[in-house]
Scaffold this motif. Structure first.
Motif, short mmCIF file in Angstrom:
data_model
loop_
_atom_site.label_atom_id
_atom_site.label_comp_id
_atom_site.label_asym_id
_atom_site.label_seq_id
_atom_site.Cartn_x
_atom_site.Cartn_y
_atom_site.Cartn_z
N ALA A 20 11.39 -16.00 -28.02
CA ALA A 20 10.38 -15.14 -27.36
C ALA A 20 9.04 -15.87 -27.32
CB ALA A 20 10.26 -13.82 -28.12
N ILE A 65 13.90 -11.44 -23.07
CA ILE A 65 12.97 -12.43 -23.61
C ILE A 65 11.99 -12.89 -22.53
CG2 ILE A 65 12.88 -14.85 -24.40
CD1 ILE A 65 15.32 -14.17 -26.16
N LEU A 71 21.62 -17.73 -27.26
CA LEU A 71 21.15 -16.90 -26.14
C LEU A 71 22.30 -16.59 -25.18
CD1 LEU A 71 17.68 -18.58 -25.46
CD2 LEU A 71 18.14 -16.43 -26.65
N ASP A 124 12.29 -19.23 -32.38
CA ASP A 124 11.67 -18.02 -31.84
C ASP A 124 11.62 -18.15 -30.31
OD1 ASP A 124 10.11 -15.89 -31.14
OD2 ASP A 124 8.55 -16.26 -32.64
N LYS A 184 19.84 -10.05 -23.35
CA LYS A 184 18.85 -10.55 -24.33
C LYS A 184 17.97 -11.63 -23.69
CE LYS A 184 18.62 -13.06 -28.74
NZ LYS A 184 19.38 -13.65 -29.83
#
Ligand SMILES: C[S@@+](CC[C@H](N)C(=O)[O-])C[C@H]1O[C@@H](n2cnc3c(N)ncnc32)[C@H](O)[C@@H]1O
Length: 298
Positions: A150, A215, A206, A148, A211
């Motif tokens: 984020a 994040i 990533l 995860d 993106k």
């Protein structure tokens, strides 16, 4: 979890429960299992990634007296370079989820006579450090292994003091990193299973600049910037490239160890052909692309 028991399993079989925490522990164990190779190749890694390290330090500018946290430090190359910049009075914490990696970083620090560093076993998705306790967070080729990312970015925000800076590097698009893409492609073709498995973090998780920026912005960080850096890979021979890359890449090492001998031979043949276009008079030369991201906590 005993790292040695992990070699031989496949990424797709994270354990009896098969849940996310099992998968996470499994992935972390894979890194633990390749730590010896990181000790062996530590100087090569720092030389290959010297350009990335220089950029990360430029972007975050650690200063004398500051506290720096390196996440997913592996053999600790970035934090050890930062340690020189924060003297006098500053400190660097070299951290990794794998205890064997932090042990390597600690022994390298001792060998180099760098005394203003400590090591800690920390998961970048759940950083066991106080709020607002660091001036700088650094992470080279680690954030993409978060299940995860984020959450990891929110954790980075939380441990930074207001005005603190973060600089990190992740691998860019798979297509632009043939030194690693070819091996994952070869393993996928040989086994008939996608590598890395869908839904699991991997080196290219990533690879998308937008993106990555989202994040960091989503975590509340400001002045977010993402840029590209070309990073080439040289190997003196096909055998050196294969041996070194597969020994260092935790998930790949586990996958290869689980392949029958005939499949390994098949993979070698595939890869020899795939690497053909990158052959030079001195061995193999691959292009590569890294993404560099920086931001600060307002
Ligand atoms: C590709 S290596 C990079 C090591 C080092 N930063 C470098 O650039 O040489 C990835 C590192 O991330 C660590 N890692 C993977 N997942 C992690 C997590 N959730 N928290 C902290 N470290 C993690 C691994 O143990 C490994 O040392």
């Amino acid at each position: 979890m005993d790292a040695r028991k992990i070699i031989g399993q496949t990424i797709e079989s994270p354990g009896p429960a098969g849940g996310i925490s099992e998968a996470r522990a499994h992935l972390h164990g894979m890194w633990e299992a390749v730590a010896e190779a990181w000790a062996k190749h530590a100087d090569y890694i720092d030389t290959r990634a010297a350009g990335i390290t220089g950029k990360l330090l430029d972007l975050s500018s650690p200063r004398p007296g500051e506290r720096v946290l390196e996440l997913a430090c592996g053999a600790g190359g970035v934090g050890l370079a930062a340690a020189r910049l924060v003297t006098p009075g500053g400190e660097v914490v070299l951290s990794d989820v794998a205890a064997s990696m932090t042990a390597i970083a600690a022994s390298r620090a001792a060998a180099l006579g760098v005394h203003n560093v400590r090591t800690r076993e920390l998961d970048l998705e759940s950083i066991d450090e106080r709020d607002c306790s660091y001036d700088v967070v650094l992470c080279r080729e680690g954030l993409m292994f978060a299940f995860d990312p984020a959450k990891a970015a929110r954790e980075i925000f939380r441990v930074l003091r207001p005005g603190g800076r973060v600089a990190l590097a992740v691998w860019g698009p798979r297509e632009q990193n043939p030194w690693l893409k070819l091996i994952f492609d070869g393993v996928s073709a040989q086994t008939g299973k996608q590598a890395p498995p869908p839904g699991r973090p991997g080196p290219f998780s990533l690879q998308d600049k937008a993106k990555l920026a989202d994040i960091l912005l989503g975590a509340g960080l400001a002045d977010v910037s993402v840029s590209e850096l070309a990073v080439s890979t040289h190997a003196n021979s096909f055998e050196e490239w294969m041996a070194r890359t597969t020994a260092l890449a935790g998930p790949l090492a586990a996958l290869l160890a689980s392949m029958p001998e005939a499949a390994k031979q098949g993979l070698q043949a595939r890869l020899r052909e795939a690497a053909g276009p990158y052959t030079t008079s001195t061995g193999l030369d691959f292009p590569g692309l890294t993404l560099l991201a920086s931001a600060r906590r307002k």
